[in-house]
Scaffold this motif. Structure first.
Motif, PDB file in Angstrom:
ATOM      1  N   PHE A 178       0.829  -1.195   0.000  1.00  0.00           N
ATOM      2  CA  PHE A 178       0.000   0.000   0.000  1.00  0.00           C
ATOM      3  C   PHE A 178       0.870   1.254   0.000  1.00  0.00           C
ATOM      4  O   PHE A 178       0.748   2.139  -0.863  1.00  0.00           O
ATOM      5  CB  PHE A 178      -0.893  -0.045   1.240  1.00  0.00           C
ATOM      6  N   LEU A 179       1.803   1.269   0.919  1.00  0.00           N
ATOM      7  CA  LEU A 179       2.653   2.442   1.069  1.00  0.00           C
ATOM      8  C   LEU A 179       3.547   2.653  -0.147  1.00  0.00           C
ATOM      9  O   LEU A 179       3.757   3.790  -0.589  1.00  0.00           O
ATOM     10  CB  LEU A 179       3.496   2.259   2.331  1.00  0.00           C
ATOM     11  N   SER A 180       4.050   1.575  -0.714  1.00  0.00           N
ATOM     12  CA  SER A 180       4.972   1.744  -1.849  1.00  0.00           C
ATOM     13  C   SER A 180       4.228   2.290  -3.060  1.00  0.00           C
ATOM     14  O   SER A 180       4.776   3.092  -3.821  1.00  0.00           O
ATOM     15  CB  SER A 180       5.679   0.435  -2.173  1.00  0.00           C
ATOM     16  N   GLU A 181       2.965   1.903  -3.189  1.00  0.00           N
ATOM     17  CA  GLU A 181       2.166   2.477  -4.281  1.00  0.00           C
ATOM     18  C   GLU A 181       1.987   3.980  -4.085  1.00  0.00           C
ATOM     19  O   GLU A 181       2.074   4.756  -5.033  1.00  0.00           O
ATOM     20  CB  GLU A 181       0.789   1.800  -4.334  1.00  0.00           C
ATOM     21  N   LEU A 182       1.735   4.354  -2.829  1.00  0.00           N
ATOM     22  CA  LEU A 182       1.539   5.772  -2.540  1.00  0.00           C
ATOM     23  C   LEU A 182       2.798   6.579  -2.806  1.00  0.00           C
ATOM     24  O   LEU A 182       2.755   7.661  -3.404  1.00  0.00           O
ATOM     25  CB  LEU A 182       1.102   5.957  -1.090  1.00  0.00           C
ATOM     26  N   VAL A 183       3.928   6.045  -2.382  1.00  0.00           N
ATOM     27  CA  VAL A 183       5.191   6.776  -2.581  1.00  0.00           C
ATOM     28  C   VAL A 183       5.494   6.911  -4.077  1.00  0.00           C
ATOM     29  O   VAL A 183       5.934   7.968  -4.540  1.00  0.00           O
ATOM     30  CB  VAL A 183       6.351   6.076  -1.845  1.00  0.00           C
ATOM     31  N   LEU A 184       5.218   5.859  -4.807  1.00  0.00           N
ATOM     32  CA  LEU A 184       5.428   5.900  -6.247  1.00  0.00           C
ATOM     33  C   LEU A 184       4.562   6.976  -6.897  1.00  0.00           C
ATOM     34  O   LEU A 184       5.023   7.787  -7.711  1.00  0.00           O
ATOM     35  CB  LEU A 184       5.085   4.530  -6.849  1.00  0.00           C
ATOM     36  N   ALA A 185       3.295   7.006  -6.490  1.00  0.00           N
ATOM     37  CA  ALA A 185       2.376   8.017  -7.019  1.00  0.00           C
ATOM     38  C   ALA A 185       2.863   9.416  -6.663  1.00  0.00           C
ATOM     39  O   ALA A 185       2.766  10.355  -7.458  1.00  0.00           O
ATOM     40  CB  ALA A 185       0.973   7.785  -6.476  1.00  0.00           C
ATOM     41  N   CYS A 186       3.408   9.544  -5.468  1.00  0.00           N
ATOM     42  CA  CYS A 186       3.902  10.844  -5.016  1.00  0.00           C
ATOM     43  C   CYS A 186       5.060  11.299  -5.888  1.00  0.00           C
ATOM     44  O   CYS A 186       5.155  12.456  -6.270  1.00  0.00           O
ATOM     45  CB  CYS A 186       4.345  10.756  -3.560  1.00  0.00           C
ATOM     46  N   LYS A 187       5.946  10.362  -6.232  1.00  0.00           N
ATOM     47  CA  LYS A 187       7.100  10.708  -7.065  1.00  0.00           C
ATOM     48  C   LYS A 187       6.666  11.154  -8.452  1.00  0.00           C
ATOM     49  O   LYS A 187       7.272  12.037  -9.055  1.00  0.00           O
ATOM     50  CB  LYS A 187       8.040   9.501  -7.179  1.00  0.00           C
ATOM     51  N   LYS A 188       5.621  10.519  -8.960  1.00  0.00           N
ATOM     52  CA  LYS A 188       5.149  10.851 -10.302  1.00  0.00           C
ATOM     53  C   LYS A 188       4.408  12.186 -10.355  1.00  0.00           C
ATOM     54  O   LYS A 188       4.373  12.836 -11.393  1.00  0.00           O
ATOM     55  CB  LYS A 188       4.197   9.755 -10.811  1.00  0.00           C
ATOM     56  N   SER A 189       3.794  12.541  -9.229  1.00  0.00           N
ATOM     57  CA  SER A 189       2.984  13.773  -9.221  1.00  0.00           C
ATOM     58  C   SER A 189       3.899  14.983  -9.299  1.00  0.00           C
ATOM     59  O   SER A 189       5.007  14.974  -8.767  1.00  0.00           O
ATOM     60  CB  SER A 189       2.158  13.841  -7.946  1.00  0.00           C
ATOM     61  N   ASP A 190       3.422  16.013  -9.988  1.00  0.00           N
ATOM     62  CA  ASP A 190       4.262  17.205 -10.123  1.00  0.00           C
ATOM     63  C   ASP A 190       3.936  18.256  -9.070  1.00  0.00           C
ATOM     64  O   ASP A 190       4.368  18.145  -7.948  1.00  0.00           O
ATOM     65  CB  ASP A 190       4.137  17.780 -11.533  1.00  0.00           C
ATOM     66  N   ASN A 191       3.148  19.220  -9.455  1.00  0.00           N
ATOM     67  CA  ASN A 191       2.845  20.258  -8.474  1.00  0.00           C
ATOM     68  C   ASN A 191       1.522  20.046  -7.748  1.00  0.00           C
ATOM     69  O   ASN A 191       1.073  20.909  -7.013  1.00  0.00           O
ATOM     70  CB  ASN A 191       2.895  21.643  -9.122  1.00  0.00           C
ATOM     71  N   GLU A 192       0.953  18.873  -7.963  1.00  0.00           N
ATOM     72  CA  GLU A 192      -0.292  18.559  -7.259  1.00  0.00           C
ATOM     73  C   GLU A 192      -0.011  18.290  -5.780  1.00  0.00           C
ATOM     74  O   GLU A 192       1.140  18.078  -5.405  1.00  0.00           O
ATOM     75  CB  GLU A 192      -0.917  17.285  -7.870  1.00  0.00           C
ATOM     76  N   PRO A 193      -1.048  18.278  -4.960  1.00  0.00           N
ATOM     77  CA  PRO A 193      -0.834  17.897  -3.556  1.00  0.00           C
ATOM     78  C   PRO A 193      -0.354  16.451  -3.469  1.00  0.00           C
ATOM     79  O   PRO A 193      -0.638  15.644  -4.350  1.00  0.00           O
ATOM     80  CB  PRO A 193      -2.216  18.064  -2.926  1.00  0.00           C
ATOM     81  N   CYS A 194       0.381  16.118  -2.423  1.00  0.00           N
ATOM     82  CA  CYS A 194       0.956  14.768  -2.292  1.00  0.00           C
ATOM     83  C   CYS A 194      -0.139  13.708  -2.278  1.00  0.00           C
ATOM     84  O   CYS A 194      -1.055  13.768  -1.456  1.00  0.00           O
ATOM     85  CB  CYS A 194       1.777  14.670  -1.019  1.00  0.00           C
ATOM     86  N   PRO A 195      -0.051  12.750  -3.190  1.00  0.00           N
ATOM     87  CA  PRO A 195      -1.095  11.728  -3.282  1.00  0.00           C
ATOM     88  C   PRO A 195      -1.140  10.805  -2.066  1.00  0.00           C
ATOM     89  O   PRO A 195      -2.148  10.138  -1.842  1.00  0.00           O
ATOM     90  CB  PRO A 195      -0.705  10.915  -4.510  1.00  0.00           C
ATOM     91  N   ILE A 196      -0.079  10.778  -1.300  1.00  0.00           N
ATOM     92  CA  ILE A 196      -0.076   9.875  -0.143  1.00  0.00           C
ATOM     93  C   ILE A 196      -1.246  10.224   0.780  1.00  0.00           C
ATOM     94  O   ILE A 196      -2.037   9.363   1.151  1.00  0.00           O
ATOM     95  CB  ILE A 196       1.266   9.953   0.615  1.00  0.00           C
ATOM     96  N   LEU A 197      -1.364  11.488   1.088  1.00  0.00           N
ATOM     97  CA  LEU A 197      -2.434  11.869   2.003  1.00  0.00           C
ATOM     98  C   LEU A 197      -3.801  11.898   1.347  1.00  0.00           C
ATOM     99  O   LEU A 197      -4.788  11.512   1.964  1.00  0.00           O
ATOM    100  CB  LEU A 197      -2.104  13.207   2.655  1.00  0.00           C
ATOM    101  N   THR A 198      -3.848  12.327   0.097  1.00  0.00           N
ATOM    102  CA  THR A 198      -5.176  12.344  -0.541  1.00  0.00           C
ATOM    103  C   THR A 198      -5.696  10.921  -0.716  1.00  0.00           C
ATOM    104  O   THR A 198      -6.875  10.657  -0.503  1.00  0.00           O
ATOM    105  CB  THR A 198      -5.137  13.078  -1.900  1.00  0.00           C
TER     106      THR A 198
END
Lengths: 126, 126
Positions: free
Chosen positions: A101-121
């Motif tokens: 679960f967490l690794s997916e979130l971190v990966l999504a966070c790395k891919k996101s640019d100036n959006e809010p961090c996907p981990i928390l959303t």
DNA sequence: GTTGACTACGTACCTAGGTACGTAGTTTAC
DNA sequence: GTAAACTACGTACCTAGGTACGTAGTCAAC
């Protein structure tokens, strides 16, 4: 040997030795003079406790294993061990799920640019 | 809604709700009359906490995540998440080792006939 | 013969995440 | 109008595995 040398050799603290005495895990050695004399018997016992802890047993279970050993109750020892394996299995599965679960979130966070961090959303919305 | 209905919907106990208030994890809602009025905002917040717990975060870390979310500190959120993943990795490895060790012992126990149970002798001698 | 190090013993404290209990006030049902 | 149920608050207790501290006794060195 006296308690502090013993603790050092056993790789635990003096307080831990006393704690094991209190818990009935480790026999209190005979006194020689005013102080307790620890021997290799006690070193071996501590080593056994450490290994059983590594195998996932709690201190209470280790006490129980000793009793069963004394009464040569092999079936019960195996039953307890298999229960413990089942418990380890469950815990491992839980942790692996958390990790995935967490690794997916971190990966999504790395891919996101100036959006809010996907981990928390994601934690908020999934 | 009042606290007991809220706790039921959130899937936690009333005591846990109060505990989260005390710990500063969950805002105390406004009173309506003499009692606190819980809303969907609080339900969502509890759901977030539960999910973050499942992802392996402690309550303290969850508080920290909230603060970082408020300050939009994406890098720090990711750093914390990666640290947590590392910790999960380590814990999983430990448990897997314990499991492997134990399963070997149980297997040896099954194979043994009238000998003493190898689980305890191995723990004693290896 | 006293200082310093060590020992024994008992008790309190620590983390994490709650749970339980006692008291007092409030609200709802009858 | 009162009894049951619910709420708020504070405090104590729980597990597991120790850690820390205070007191008193003991032992060896100087």
């Amino acid at each position: 040997m006296k308690i502090s040398q013993f603790a050092k050799q056993a790789g635990v603290s003096v307080e831990t030795v006393r704690y094991y005495h209190r818990e009935g895990l480790l026999a209190v050695p005979e006194n020689s003079g005013s102080y307790r004399q620890y021997t290799n018997v006690h070193i071996n016992k501590i080593a056994f406790i450490q290994k059983a802890k590594l195998a996932g047993f709690t201190l209470d279970e280790i006490k129980q294993l000793e009793r069963l050993d004394a009464s040569r109750d092999k079936d019960e020892i195996r039953r307890i061990s298999e229960d413990k394996m089942q418990l380890l299995e469950t815990k491992i599965a839980e942790l692996v799920m958390a990790q995935t679960f967490l690794s997916e979130l971190v990966l999504a966070c790395k891919k996101s640019d100036n959006e809010p961090c996907p981990i928390l959303t994601e934690l908020r919305d999934t």
